[in-house]
Design a protein around this motif. Sequence first.
Motif, PDB file in Angstrom:
ATOM      1  N   SER A 114      -1.695  20.060 -14.375  1.00 21.45           N
ATOM      2  CA  SER A 114      -2.871  19.189 -14.452  1.00 21.45           C
ATOM      3  C   SER A 114      -2.854  18.171 -13.319  1.00 21.45           C
ATOM      4  N   ALA A 115      -4.043  17.660 -13.030  1.00 23.13           N
ATOM      5  CA  ALA A 115      -4.217  16.612 -12.013  1.00 23.13           C
ATOM      6  C   ALA A 115      -4.978  15.458 -12.657  1.00 23.13           C
ATOM      7  N   THR A 116      -4.417  14.269 -12.576  1.00 23.03           N
ATOM      8  CA  THR A 116      -5.094  13.068 -13.065  1.00 23.03           C
ATOM      9  C   THR A 116      -5.552  12.273 -11.854  1.00 23.03           C
ATOM     10  N   ILE A 117      -6.843  11.951 -11.825  1.00 21.38           N
ATOM     11  CA  ILE A 117      -7.431  11.217 -10.699  1.00 21.38           C
ATOM     12  C   ILE A 117      -7.963   9.878 -11.227  1.00 21.38           C
ATOM     13  N   SER A 118      -7.599   8.791 -10.554  1.00 23.54           N
ATOM     14  CA  SER A 118      -8.020   7.440 -10.939  1.00 23.54           C
ATOM     15  C   SER A 118      -8.746   6.790  -9.768  1.00 23.54           C
ATOM     16  N   LEU A 119      -9.835   6.068 -10.059  1.00 18.66           N
ATOM     17  CA  LEU A 119     -10.665   5.430  -9.026  1.00 18.66           C
ATOM     18  C   LEU A 119     -10.455   3.917  -9.026  1.00 18.66           C
ATOM     19  N   TYR A 120     -10.373   3.329  -7.818  1.00 15.46           N
ATOM     20  CA  TYR A 120     -10.083   1.901  -7.657  1.00 15.46           C
ATOM     21  C   TYR A 120     -11.007   1.286  -6.610  1.00 15.46           C
ATOM     22  N   ASN A 121     -11.073  -0.058  -6.650  1.00 19.31           N
ATOM     23  CA  ASN A 121     -11.673  -0.794  -5.534  1.00 19.31           C
ATOM     24  C   ASN A 121     -10.628  -1.767  -5.002  1.00 19.31           C
ATOM     25  N   THR A 126      -6.694  -2.436 -11.928  1.00 19.79           N
ATOM     26  CA  THR A 126      -6.860  -1.414 -12.970  1.00 19.79           C
ATOM     27  C   THR A 126      -7.886  -0.380 -12.517  1.00 19.79           C
ATOM     28  N   PRO A 127      -7.721   0.873 -12.929  1.00 19.68           N
ATOM     29  CA  PRO A 127      -8.695   1.893 -12.513  1.00 19.68           C
ATOM     30  C   PRO A 127     -10.061   1.646 -13.143  1.00 19.68           C
ATOM     31  N   LEU A 128     -11.108   1.922 -12.374  1.00 18.68           N
ATOM     32  CA  LEU A 128     -12.482   1.771 -12.861  1.00 18.68           C
ATOM     33  C   LEU A 128     -13.009   3.086 -13.441  1.00 18.68           C
ATOM     34  N   GLY A 129     -12.277   4.137 -13.244  1.00 20.56           N
ATOM     35  CA  GLY A 129     -12.611   5.448 -13.789  1.00 20.56           C
ATOM     36  C   GLY A 129     -11.403   6.350 -13.661  1.00 20.56           C
ATOM     37  N   GLN A 130     -11.262   7.283 -14.597  1.00 24.66           N
ATOM     38  CA  GLN A 130     -10.100   8.182 -14.567  1.00 24.66           C
ATOM     39  C   GLN A 130     -10.403   9.426 -15.383  1.00 24.66           C
ATOM     40  N   ASP A 131      -9.884  10.569 -14.942  1.00 23.07           N
ATOM     41  CA  ASP A 131     -10.016  11.805 -15.702  1.00 23.07           C
ATOM     42  C   ASP A 131      -8.845  12.715 -15.355  1.00 23.07           C
ATOM     43  N   THR A 132      -8.514  13.606 -16.293  1.00 26.83           N
ATOM     44  CA  THR A 132      -7.435  14.578 -16.107  1.00 26.83           C
ATOM     45  C   THR A 132      -8.035  15.971 -16.163  1.00 26.83           C
ATOM     46  N   PHE A 133      -7.637  16.811 -15.225  1.00 29.91           N
ATOM     47  CA  PHE A 133      -8.145  18.174 -15.120  1.00 29.91           C
ATOM     48  C   PHE A 133      -6.990  19.151 -15.301  1.00 29.91           C
TER      49      PHE A 133
END
Length: 195
Positions: A114-121, A126-133
């Motif tokens: 799996s790959a977990t991707i987290s979005l930041y500014n 803290t991440p503003l969005g995250q999902d695991t594929f």
Amino acid sequence: MLVGLLVLGGIFVAITNAVTNLGGNQQQPQTTVVQVTPRAILQVPTSIPTSIPTAMLTPRPTPMPTPPPSPTPTPKPVQKINVTVSSQMVKKVGGKYRYLFDISNQDSKRFKGSATISLYNNKQQTPLGQDTFDMTQPLQPSFGSAVYFDIDTGPASQQGAYGITYFKYTITVNGQEVNAGQGQITDQYEDTSLF
């Protein structure tokens, strides 16, 4: 050793008999002859003076030996896998922002994990969005898989300093991290609400 055990047994019997007769006459202690073996004769007093502590009369349990500690198993080292994530495009879809990524297998082996991707500014930790594929089918070497997820926050090109500027990813196999990294959000942007 057998003689020693027989002698101890004889002493125990004599002491037990003496304790039961304590309430009687306090005159001169009498002795009883206990024959242990034909070669050894032991003389034991039949009455016990009252000054002997009772702790001497109480048998003590033999302590159990402590088992040796069991060795701790050595963890199997994690083998790194060359699977990476790259930002491909950001689309505005019905009021949300869709972040599209490519998960690429640049390794010589198939990848099933799996790959977990987290979005930041740049303003927040803290991440503003995250999902695991999860890879439902193994990803073959030199192949990629396109994935995306939607969040309310757009890229910095659309929302300024509080917009998404970068992402972090973690690649796992059987619950163990095998690769990690980060990258910049692409400048490729499309607003589908204009069509």
